[in-house]
Design an enzyme around this catalytic site. Sequence first.
Site, short mmCIF file in Angstrom:
data_model
loop_
_atom_site.label_atom_id
_atom_site.label_comp_id
_atom_site.label_asym_id
_atom_site.label_seq_id
_atom_site.Cartn_x
_atom_site.Cartn_y
_atom_site.Cartn_z
N GLY A 198 7.07 9.49 -9.43
CA GLY A 198 5.94 9.52 -10.23
C GLY A 198 6.15 9.77 -11.85
N GLU A 246 11.84 9.56 -5.63
CA GLU A 246 11.40 8.35 -4.95
C GLU A 246 10.70 7.73 -6.10
OE1 GLU A 246 9.86 9.43 -0.64
OE2 GLU A 246 8.52 9.51 -2.29
N PRO A 247 11.68 7.11 -7.07
CA PRO A 247 11.12 6.37 -8.35
C PRO A 247 11.22 5.08 -7.89
CG PRO A 247 13.50 6.46 -8.51
CD PRO A 247 13.25 7.53 -7.26
N GLY A 248 10.01 4.42 -8.31
CA GLY A 248 9.50 3.10 -8.00
C GLY A 248 9.04 2.21 -9.27
N ARG A 280 -5.09 -4.05 -11.73
CA ARG A 280 -4.98 -2.59 -12.34
C ARG A 280 -6.03 -2.06 -13.25
NH1 ARG A 280 -0.98 -0.73 -14.62
NH2 ARG A 280 -1.20 1.37 -13.76
N TYR A 323 -8.58 0.82 -12.32
CA TYR A 323 -8.69 1.97 -12.97
C TYR A 323 -8.56 1.79 -14.54
CZ TYR A 323 -4.17 1.91 -10.92
OH TYR A 323 -3.01 1.40 -10.16
N CYS A 359 -14.14 -15.83 -11.08
CA CYS A 359 -15.61 -15.63 -11.05
C CYS A 359 -16.20 -14.36 -10.98
CB CYS A 359 -16.27 -16.56 -10.05
SG CYS A 359 -18.15 -16.92 -10.09
#
Length: 431
Positions: A248, A290-292, A330, A334, A361
Amino acid sequence: MISPCLSINEKGHLVISGCDTVELAERYGTPLYVMSEDEIRSVCRRYRSSFEEYYQGNGKALYASKAFCCKEICRIVTEEGLDVEVVSGGELYTALQAGISPENIHFQGNNKTVSELEFAVNSGVGDIVVDNLSELYKLQKIAAKQGTIVPISLRIKPGIDAHTHEFIRTGQIDSKFGIDLTSGEALEAVKMAAGMREVSLRGLHCHVGSQIFEKEPFVHAAEVMLNFFAEIKQKLSVEFDFLNLGGGFGIHYVEEDDAIPYEEYMAAVSEAVHRKCGELGLPLPKIYIEPGRSIVGEAGITLYTVGNILEIPTVRNYVSIDGGMYENPRYALYQAQYTCLIANKANQPADYIATVTGKCCESGDLIQEHTSIQRPEEGDILAVLSTGAYNYSMASNYNRNVRPACVMVSEGKSRIVIKGETYDDLLRNDI
């Protein structure tokens, strides 16, 4: 520039890892995902070095492949010493096909199907992160049927509400993920799992959210989880091999983003882990993170060709591109912020206020609103920065658009790692 892999050359063009983006667009076409292998490897090495410095090597980063999943990225991160985290049967299959040892795969997810769990067990996945009691019972049945013992960990909700968008907060009580700590459910789950012959409970997991710019939520999560370790040891005489503190870590999407260097997260959490283990009389567990997004996010950009420009006086300027929400949803989801620029005019002032809109469209097909870019012309190459995470992985065929190719670049050289789709690909499953 918001990423170390980006620069501007003598032509005034945007460059990524030594490759002129205008030339990349000409060679491969647009839209085009471009990933810097140099930056990806650099970040992986920073994480690995941090574990050596702060945990004496007693830990490991797991690449959260949901951020960007393909065979080549799985190969790259494992070459750099990381494990791979997957959240679906498809991601698991991709990692296995990339040649990743199943012992180095960690399988997450809040509603894994029976077939996915069977696939993971049959493949010998090294860590199935059990999200709920229903899943625990399913695994028990699968293991009993196959006569095997399945290595698992439990995902715990630590009750921490990180300061991030509500869609990507995951550690608070009101979350679809994990087993609740505060109600006592987590202690009961540990007791159940520890008593099952069919599973081997080796660790606990938590995750507080994504795109977090503060160290405190991670520190607090470590303290809460280690208090739980001590409670489990006292009440159940159960000890664990590892603690997975999730990921995160925030990245730069725009200049205003106050992203903390990864080493500062690691240092702060390490201090808390060592201090808390000393206070509680616990042996130091192996630490996973857990880095992504932080591995691939700033390493990626997306290139487009500018099409129609619609200027509505006193309202807004629409700058249309040949991509849109089908390959980057994205903003529509949000209102994610991005930095946009005209790649072939990167050295010119960004004094034109634009709403960058896609070709779908759909009125909500926007990439960015009221953003400053260089004055555009039809045919220009527009770049959107920090698109390495959750762009390709969230892409769709909406309006029957084809998903773009992805190019990996390193030291001035480029290669295709994901082929662009064709119209025939769209019809492959039609009957």
